[in-house]
Scaffold this motif. Structure first.
Motif, mmCIF file in Angstrom:
data_model
loop_
_atom_site.group_PDB
_atom_site.id
_atom_site.type_symbol
_atom_site.label_atom_id
_atom_site.label_comp_id
_atom_site.label_asym_id
_atom_site.label_seq_id
_atom_site.Cartn_x
_atom_site.Cartn_y
_atom_site.Cartn_z
ATOM 1 N N ASN A 47 7.363 7.484 -61.991
ATOM 2 C CA ASN A 47 6.139 6.940 -61.440
ATOM 3 C C ASN A 47 4.662 7.461 -61.279
ATOM 4 O O ASN A 47 4.001 7.256 -60.406
ATOM 5 N N HIS A 48 4.490 8.198 -62.343
ATOM 6 C CA HIS A 48 3.078 9.167 -62.457
ATOM 7 C C HIS A 48 2.594 9.102 -63.881
ATOM 8 O O HIS A 48 3.442 8.994 -64.844
ATOM 9 N N VAL A 49 1.469 9.176 -64.129
ATOM 10 C CA VAL A 49 0.888 9.549 -65.555
ATOM 11 C C VAL A 49 0.773 10.862 -65.679
ATOM 12 O O VAL A 49 -0.099 11.557 -65.044
ATOM 13 N N LYS A 213 2.224 2.389 -63.986
ATOM 14 C CA LYS A 213 2.776 3.479 -63.263
ATOM 15 C C LYS A 213 3.747 3.184 -62.186
ATOM 16 O O LYS A 213 4.456 3.970 -61.632
ATOM 17 N N THR A 217 7.334 5.396 -65.569
ATOM 18 C CA THR A 217 6.905 6.779 -65.970
ATOM 19 C C THR A 217 6.155 6.946 -67.123
ATOM 20 O O THR A 217 6.864 6.576 -68.167
ATOM 21 N N SER A 232 -4.761 9.871 -65.536
ATOM 22 C CA SER A 232 -3.616 10.569 -65.086
ATOM 23 C C SER A 232 -3.457 11.359 -63.928
ATOM 24 O O SER A 232 -4.578 11.589 -63.053
#
Length: 270
Positions: A47-49, A213, A217, A232
Motif C-alpha cells: 500500500n505504498h508507491v 495505493k 502495492t 511515490s
C-alpha cells in the motif's frame, strides 16, 4: 533539489509500520548473455508507491519485468535470485508464472488497448485469458468497478461498446489500468505509464496512483523526477544495472546519501 509536496497527514498521527509485500533478494538479470541487473536487494512495502528512477538503459524496466516474471518471456532472457511475494518465492520450482502475473499486474509505457475490442471487452480481456466465465450481471459489475477504480467510468459509461482505440491517449492508458485491475491483482507494476501523455493526462494518472495505493502495492518506473517526487513514497535509484540508493522519497530527493544520486536528480547527467 526537487521540491516535494507537503504531507497531508497531521504530524501527530500515529504511523503503523507497513507490511513488506515484495522482497527482492540478490536478483540478477541477463539479456541474451548480457548482464542487465546485478544483485539487487529491495523491500517493497504494501500500500505504498515505490518509484524506480535512473537514466535510460540502467535496468528500470528489466527490474519491474522480473517482479512478475515477464522478463523471461523473451527468448534468451533469464533471472537469478529471489523475489518473495508475501513470503513465497515466485521463482521457486513449480511456481506457475501465469498465476504470478495474475497477482502482479502490469501497465506498459504505451497504452495497448486491444484494437478489435470494445471498451468493456478490453476491461474483461484478462479475465477471459484466465478462462473465467462471466454471467452478464457479473461482467457488468466488474466493468463498472474496474473503470471507476481507474477514474474512467464517468467518461465512458455511455459508450462502452465503442472501440477502446476511440478514446484519447490518456483515456486509453486508464483503460489499460482498468484492464489490469479487473483481475484483482495485489501488486500493480507501471512502466513509464505517462511518458506518451500530455500534462493534463499525466496529472490524472498521478492522482489515480495516490487513490489506488489504498488498495494496491504500486511500483512505478519513471524518467520524470518531478513525478517520482510527487507520486511515490519510496524511491530506488538504479545506475548501470546496480541499485545505488533506496529510501523514502523525501530523503532521496532532499538529502541523498550517494553522490551519484545527487548528480542524477539535479540533472548533472542522464
Amino acid at each position: 533539489m526537487i521540491s516535494l509536496p507537503a504531507s497531508k497527514s497531521p504530524e501527530s498521527a500515529v504511523k503503523v509500520p507497513a507490511a513488506e509485500k515484495l522482497k527482492v533478494a540478490d536478483l540478477s538479470a541477463y539479456y541474451r548473455g548480457k548482464t542487465a541487473l546485478r544483485s539487487i536487494n529491495l523491500d517493497i512495502l504494501a500500500n505504498h508507491v515505490t518509484a524506480i528512477i535512473g537514466p535510460s538503459g540502467c535496468g528500470k524496466s528489466t527490474l519491474v519485468r522480473c517482479l512478475n516474471r515477464m522478463h523471461e518471456v523473451q527468448a534468451g532472457n533469464h533471472a537469478e535470485g529471489q523475489v518473495w511475494l508475501d513470503g513465497e518465492d515466485i521463482y521457486a520450482p513449480g511456481v506457475d508464472p501465469v498465476q504470478v502475473r495474475r497477482r502482479i499486474g502490469m501497465v506498459f509505457q504505451k497504452a495497448t488497448p486491444f484494437p478489435t475490442m470494445s471498451i468493456e471487452d478490453n476491461v474483461t480481456a484478462g479475465l477471459r485469458l484466465n478462462r473465467r466465465r462471466l454471467g452478464r450481471a457479473e461482467r457488468d459489475r466488474i466493468v463498472e468497478r474496474s473503470l471507476r477504480r481507474a477514474a474512467l467510468w464517468d467518461e465512458v459509461k455511455d459508450v462502452l461498446r465503442q472501440p477502446g482505440t476511440s478514446l484519447s491517449g490518456g483515456q486509453q492508458q486508464r483503460l489499460c489500468i482498468a484492464r489490469a485491475l479487473a483481475v484483482e491483482p495485489e501488486v500493480l507494476l507501471m512502466d513509464e505509464p505517462c511518458s506518451a501523455l500530455d500534462p493534463i493526462s499525466t496529472a490524472r494518472i498521478e492522482e489515480l496512483l495516490l487513490e489506488l495505493k489504498a488498495s494496491y502495492t504500486i511500483v512505478l518506473v519513471t524518467h520524470n523526477m518531478q513525478q517520482a517526487a510527487r507520486a511515490s513514497d519510496y524511491t530506488a535509484f538504479l545506475l548501470n544495472g546496480d541499485l545505488i540508493e533506496f529510501g523514502e522519497t523525501n530523503q532521496i530527493f532532499t538529502n541523498p546519501g550517494r553522490q551519484e544520486t545527487e548528480e542524477y536528480i539535479t540533472g548533472r547527467f542522464g
